[in-house]
Design an enzyme around this catalytic site. Structure first.
Site, mmCIF file in Angstrom:
data_model
loop_
_atom_site.group_PDB
_atom_site.id
_atom_site.type_symbol
_atom_site.label_atom_id
_atom_site.label_comp_id
_atom_site.label_asym_id
_atom_site.label_seq_id
_atom_site.Cartn_x
_atom_site.Cartn_y
_atom_site.Cartn_z
ATOM 1 N N ASP A 4 0.855 -1.182 0.000
ATOM 2 C CA ASP A 4 0.000 0.000 0.000
ATOM 3 C C ASP A 4 0.898 1.242 0.000
ATOM 4 O O ASP A 4 2.064 1.170 0.370
ATOM 5 C CB ASP A 4 -0.889 -0.046 1.250
ATOM 6 N N ASP A 6 -0.095 5.150 0.825
ATOM 7 C CA ASP A 6 -0.262 6.186 1.855
ATOM 8 C C ASP A 6 -0.265 5.585 3.265
ATOM 9 O O ASP A 6 -1.028 4.664 3.554
ATOM 10 C CB ASP A 6 -1.563 6.959 1.618
ATOM 11 N N GLY A 19 -9.474 17.257 9.588
ATOM 12 C CA GLY A 19 -8.306 17.151 10.461
ATOM 13 C C GLY A 19 -7.719 15.747 10.507
ATOM 14 O O GLY A 19 -6.652 15.538 11.059
HETATM 15 MG MG MG Z 1 -2.702 3.281 3.505
#
Ligand code: MG
Ligand code: ZN
Length: 191
Positions: A4, A6, A19
């Protein structure tokens, strides 16, 4: 090794509205997580193929353009390349079931937890899924890896704790990609 993006390779960025830590959506926000590039380089050196698999629904939701997503991804690839890390393939799912951009909206077979990106890359590159690993920081990453028949490693990025409910049943749980790579190198099958 399926990875993955991010929260595993690059840092997350606080969403301006909620946020909550989310995918970077502009090039200057792309920062690699410490130790991530080195960990990927070790896996490459051991003979593993590296395949990225990332959900990127922000364009489908109308938050950014598809072009911006492509630019951000190119920056990730550029930073990795500077660290001598090259992926064998990198799948991006640009879809979202409840998007606002028609051509990117709807159910697809590539959005994790579906295993489509893993299955497609495995077929193209001739990869044995049972001797592969999926590394990600959310329950959906683990579900995709399990559905594809891979061993799975859950990375506990503190920003994405709300995307891990504790019942994903990964093969292992680790704090970051560096530890994941060490575990794979101790247990894994390289080609
Ligand atoms: Mg991720
Ligand atoms: Zn998709």
């Amino acid at each position: 090794v399926f990875v993955d993006r991010d929260g595993v390779i690059n840092e997350l960025v606080p969403d301006p509205v909620s946020g909550l830590p989310e995918s970077p959506l502009s090039v200057p926000d792309v920062v690699l997580i410490g130790g991530a590039a080195g960990a990927l380089a070790q896996l490459l050196a051991a003979g593993f193929a590296l395949i990225g698999v990332s959900n990127q629904p922000a364009a489908a939701k109308g938050t950014v353009t598809q072009h911006q997503l492509v630019e951000v991804h190119a920056r990730v690839i550029q930073l990795l390349s500077a660290a001598c890390v090259t992926f064998d393939a990198f799948g991006l799912c640009l879809h979202h079931p409840q998007g606002v951009v028609p051509e990117l909206t709807g159910t697809c077979t590539c959005r994790k937890p579906a295993p489509g990106m893993l299955l497609a890359a495995a077929a193209t590159l001739g990869i044995d899924l049972a001797s592969s690993w999926m590394v990600g920081d959310t329950d959906d990453d683990i579900a995709a890896g399990r559905a594809a028949g891979c061993r799975t490693i859950l990375v506990e990025h503190r920003g994405t704790a709300h995307k891990r409910l504790g019942d994903a049943s990964p093969t292992a749980t680790v704090p970051d990609l560096a530890v994941a790579a060490r575990l794979i190198l101790m247990n894994g099958t390289s080609t």
